[in-house]
Enzyme design. Structure first.
Site, PDB file in Angstrom:
ATOM      1  N   GLU A   1       0.800  -1.235   0.000  1.00 39.44           N
ATOM      2  CA  GLU A   1       0.000   0.000   0.000  1.00 39.44           C
ATOM      3  C   GLU A   1       0.832   1.283   0.000  1.00 39.44           C
ATOM      4  O   GLU A   1       0.619   2.173   0.821  1.00 39.44           O
ATOM      5  CB  GLU A   1      -0.973  -0.022   1.183  1.00 39.44           C
TER       6      GLU A   1
ATOM      7  N   ASN B   1       2.111  -5.139  -3.178  1.00 47.22           N
ATOM      8  CA  ASN B   1       0.708  -5.456  -2.889  1.00 47.22           C
ATOM      9  C   ASN B   1      -0.079  -4.175  -2.601  1.00 47.22           C
ATOM     10  O   ASN B   1       0.387  -3.307  -1.858  1.00 47.22           O
ATOM     11  CB  ASN B   1       0.671  -6.369  -1.643  1.00 47.22           C
TER      12      ASN B   1
ATOM     13  N   HIS C   1     -10.403  -5.970  -2.371  1.00 49.91           N
ATOM     14  CA  HIS C   1     -11.464  -5.723  -1.395  1.00 49.91           C
ATOM     15  C   HIS C   1     -12.576  -5.010  -2.149  1.00 49.91           C
ATOM     16  O   HIS C   1     -12.487  -3.817  -2.450  1.00 49.91           O
ATOM     17  CB  HIS C   1     -10.950  -4.843  -0.244  1.00 49.91           C
TER      18      HIS C   1
ATOM     19  N   GLU D   1      -6.184 -10.593  -1.212  1.00 49.89           N
ATOM     20  CA  GLU D   1      -7.011 -10.345  -0.019  1.00 49.89           C
ATOM     21  C   GLU D   1      -8.487 -10.281  -0.386  1.00 49.89           C
ATOM     22  O   GLU D   1      -9.240  -9.445   0.113  1.00 49.89           O
ATOM     23  CB  GLU D   1      -6.581  -9.033   0.671  1.00 49.89           C
TER      24      GLU D   1
ATOM     25  N   ASP E   1     -12.252 -10.192  -0.866  1.00 47.23           N
ATOM     26  CA  ASP E   1     -13.547 -10.270  -0.189  1.00 47.23           C
ATOM     27  C   ASP E   1     -14.501  -9.361  -0.942  1.00 47.23           C
ATOM     28  O   ASP E   1     -14.098  -8.342  -1.498  1.00 47.23           O
ATOM     29  CB  ASP E   1     -13.474  -9.943   1.310  1.00 47.23           C
TER      30      ASP E   1
HETATM   31  O1  G3I Z   1      -4.141  -7.443  18.976  1.00 50.91           O
HETATM   32  C1  G3I Z   1      -4.934  -6.357  19.502  1.00 50.91           C
HETATM   33  C2  G3I Z   1      -5.528  -6.732  20.809  1.00 50.91           C
HETATM   34  O2  G3I Z   1      -4.498  -6.952  21.748  1.00 50.91           O
HETATM   35  C3  G3I Z   1      -6.454  -5.610  21.262  1.00 50.91           C
HETATM   36  O3  G3I Z   1      -7.101  -5.979  22.440  1.00 50.91           O
HETATM   37  C4  G3I Z   1      -7.494  -5.313  20.198  1.00 50.91           C
HETATM   38  C5  G3I Z   1      -8.392  -4.159  20.582  1.00 50.91           C
HETATM   39  O4  G3I Z   1      -8.755  -3.376  19.482  1.00 50.91           O
HETATM   40  O5  G3I Z   1      -6.836  -5.000  19.009  1.00 50.91           O
HETATM   41  C6  G3I Z   1      -6.014  -6.043  18.518  1.00 50.91           C
HETATM   42  O6  G3I Z   1      -5.393  -5.649  17.323  1.00 50.91           O
HETATM   43  C7  G3I Z   1      -6.225  -5.571  16.176  1.00 50.91           C
HETATM   44  C8  G3I Z   1      -5.680  -6.531  15.127  1.00 50.91           C
HETATM   45  O7  G3I Z   1      -6.413  -6.391  13.934  1.00 50.91           O
HETATM   46  C9  G3I Z   1      -5.759  -7.989  15.559  1.00 50.91           C
HETATM   47  O8  G3I Z   1      -7.090  -8.376  15.740  1.00 50.91           O
HETATM   48  C10 G3I Z   1      -6.195  -4.157  15.663  1.00 50.91           C
HETATM   49  O9  G3I Z   1      -6.840  -3.292  16.570  1.00 50.91           O
HETATM   50  C11 G3I Z   1      -6.866  -4.061  14.313  1.00 50.91           C
HETATM   51  O10 G3I Z   1      -6.646  -2.765  13.779  1.00 50.91           O
HETATM   52  C12 G3I Z   1      -6.277  -5.077  13.382  1.00 50.91           C
HETATM   53  O11 G3I Z   1      -6.970  -4.994  12.150  1.00 50.91           O
HETATM   54  C13 G3I Z   1      -6.326  -5.579  11.050  1.00 50.91           C
HETATM   55  C14 G3I Z   1      -6.038  -4.505  10.005  1.00 50.91           C
HETATM   56  O12 G3I Z   1      -5.460  -5.117   8.858  1.00 50.91           O
HETATM   57  C15 G3I Z   1      -5.096  -3.437  10.540  1.00 50.91           C
HETATM   58  O13 G3I Z   1      -4.727  -2.547   9.545  1.00 50.91           O
HETATM   59  C16 G3I Z   1      -7.232  -6.649  10.455  1.00 50.91           C
HETATM   60  O14 G3I Z   1      -7.348  -7.739  11.390  1.00 50.91           O
HETATM   61  C17 G3I Z   1      -6.687  -7.167   9.145  1.00 50.91           C
HETATM   62  O15 G3I Z   1      -7.647  -7.962   8.495  1.00 50.91           O
HETATM   63  C18 G3I Z   1      -6.362  -5.993   8.230  1.00 50.91           C
HETATM   64  O16 G3I Z   1      -5.784  -6.498   7.050  1.00 50.91           O
HETATM   65  C19 G3I Z   1      -5.433  -5.525   6.054  1.00 50.91           C
HETATM   66  C20 G3I Z   1      -4.181  -6.040   5.357  1.00 50.91           C
HETATM   67  O17 G3I Z   1      -3.167  -6.279   6.299  1.00 50.91           O
HETATM   68  C21 G3I Z   1      -3.709  -5.040   4.300  1.00 50.91           C
HETATM   69  N1  G3I Z   1      -4.779  -4.711   3.366  1.00 50.91           N
HETATM   70  C22 G3I Z   1      -6.032  -4.284   3.972  1.00 50.91           C
HETATM   71  C23 G3I Z   1      -6.524  -5.308   4.999  1.00 50.91           C
HETATM   72  C24 G3I Z   1      -7.865  -4.922   5.584  1.00 50.91           C
HETATM   73  O18 G3I Z   1      -7.779  -3.720   6.309  1.00 50.91           O
END
Ligand code: G3I
Length: 304
Positions: A127, A169, A205, A234, A236
Site C-alpha cells: 500500500e 501489494n 477488497h 485479499e 472479499d
Molecule cells: O491485537 C490487539 C488486541 O491486543 C487488542 O485488544 C485489540 C483491541 O482493538 O486489538 C487487537 O489488534 C487488532 C488486530 O487487527 C488484531 O485483531 C487491531 O486493533 C486491528 O486494527 C487489526 O486490524 C487488522 C487490520 O489489517 C489493521 O490494519 C485486520 O485484522 C486485518 O484484516 C487488516 O488487514 C489488512 C491487510 O493487512 C492489508 N490490506 C487491507 C486489509 C484490511 O484492512
C-alpha cells in the site's frame, strides 16, 4: 476437484486464506482451513508491530505457530507484510530519515532471514501508492525517507531470502485506473533497471463503493505482460446471494484466464472472521456453511 485448493491445484494454482493464529484452536475454523485451502497468509502476525514490538527485539511466536500449522497440513505461506505505512510499532511510527531507513532495512533482513526458505511469496511493500487520480506515492514516514525506499526494501528482501517471490501489494488497483497505472509504471521501471520484483498482489477488497471493475482481467494481464506473476491476495466481496456469487466467479475466471495469475487468497474463512464482517464478504457463513459464493467459486475453478 471437490475443494477450493484441490481445484486450483489442477491448473497449478493455489487457493489461500488469511489466518489469525488465535483462531486455529477453533475446530470449525481449522477444519475448513485444512479441508479447503493450500496457502496461508497471516492476517496480522507477520506485520512490523507484531514481529518487532521494540526496536531490535523480535517476536515470532504467533507467526511461527501459523507456519508450523501450514507445514503440518501441506499448506504454503504468503508472507505479509515487510514494509507498510500502517501497523508499525509505536517506536517506528515516530522515526524519520536515516534512522527509519536503517530500521526498515534491519527489520526486513531479520524477518526475511527468520523465514528463509519457508515463504512462497512475500508482500515486501504494501500500500505505498495514494488513492485518487494522481497516480503517485502515498505520503508516509517511509516515503519521506526517500523515493528509493521501495527498491531498497526489495533488494534487502532478495538478499535475505533469494528463494522467495517478492511482491508489491495494494488495494484499489484492481482495474485500470490512475493508482494501478502508477504501480504499473513502477514495476516497469523496476524490471528495466533490474530491481528484484517477481509479483504484484491485487488485494481485491470489493464493495459497493468500488465494485468489481469490468477491466479486472485486462488489468491483471497488463501487469503479467511486464514479466511478473500476479496474485489476488485479499479477496472479499460485499454482498450476498447470486450477485456476490457471480462476482466471485468473475474473479476466479479472470485469474484462470491469465497464465501468470498463480493463485487467489480470500481475506478470511467465515463472514464472522472478516475485518468487515458486516459486509458478509466471504465464502462461508458464520456457522461455517458453504455460501452460494463458495459453490460459484468452486465451479469456476473446475470449469477452467
Ligand atoms: O491485537 C490487539 C488486541 O491486543 C487488542 O485488544 C485489540 C483491541 O482493538 O486489538 C487487537 O489488534 C487488532 C488486530 O487487527 C488484531 O485483531 C487491531 O486493533 C486491528 O486494527 C487489526 O486490524 C487488522 C487490520 O489489517 C489493521 O490494519 C485486520 O485484522 C486485518 O484484516 C487488516 O488487514 C489488512 C491487510 O493487512 C492489508 N490490506 C487491507 C486489509 C484490511 O484492512
Amino acid at each position: 476437484g471437490t475443494t477450493l485448493g484441490a481445484s486450483a491445484a489442477e491448473s497449478g494454482r493455489y487457493f489461500g486464506t488469511a489466518v489469525a493464529n488465535y483462531k486455529l484452536s477453533d475446530a470449525t475454523y481449522s477444519g475448513i482451513l485444512d479441508r479447503e485451502f493450500n496457502m496461508i497468509t497471516p492476517e496480522n502476525e507477520m506485520k512490523w508491530d507484531a514481529t518487532e514490538p521494540s526496536q531490535g527485539s523480535f517476536n515470532y511466536s504467533s507467526a511461527d505457530a501459523i507456519v508450523a500449522h501450514a507445514n503440518a497440513h501441506n499448506q504454503r505461506m504468503r508472507g505479509h507484510a515487510l514494509a507498510w505505512y500502517s501497523q508499525q510499532p509505536p517506536w517506528a511510527q515516530g522515526m524519520e530519515g536515516t534512522a527509519l531507513r536503517n530500521a526498515m532495512v534491519n527489520h526486513i533482513t531479520n524477518v526475511a532471514t527468520h523465514y528463509k526458505g519457508k515463504i512462497y511469496a512475500w508482500d515486501v511493500v504494501n500500500e505505498a501508492f495514494a488513492d485518487g487520480g494522481g497516480g503517485g506515492r502515498r505520503d508516509s514516514n517511509l516515503q519521506r525517507t526517500g523515493n528509493d525506499w521501495i527498491e531498497v526494501a526489495f533488494k534487502t528482501a532478495r538478499a535475505a531470502d533469494p528463494g522467495a517471490k517478492l511482491c508489491y501489494n495494494d488495494y484499489n488497483t484492481d482495474g485500470v485506473n490512475a493508482k494501478s497505472t502508477g504501480v504499473y509504471n513502477m514495476v516497469k521501471d523496476f524490471k528495466a533497471r533490474g530491481v528484484p520484483i517477481d509479483c504484484v498482489g491485487f488485494q481485491s477488497h470489493i464493495n459497493s463503493g468500488s465494485p468489481l471493475p469490468s477491466d479486472y482481467q485486462a488489468n491483471l494481464q497488463r501487469f503479467a505482460d511486464l514479466g511478473v506473476d500476479v496474485q489476488i491476495t485479499e479477496l472479499d466481496i460485499q454482498g450476498s446471494g447470486t450477485a456476490q456469487a457471480n462476482s466471485y466467479a468473475t474473479v476466479v475466471k479472470s485469474c484462470l484466464a491469465v497464465a501468470r495469475c498463480t493463485g487467489i487468497t480470500v481475506w478470511g474463512i467465515r463472514d464472522s472472521d472478516s475485518w468487515r464482517s458486516g459486509d458478509t464478504p466471504l465464502l462461508f457463513d458464520n456457522n461455517g456453511n458453504k455460501k452460494a459464493a463458495y459453490t460459484s467459486a468452486l465451479n469456476a475453478l473446475n470449469s477452467g
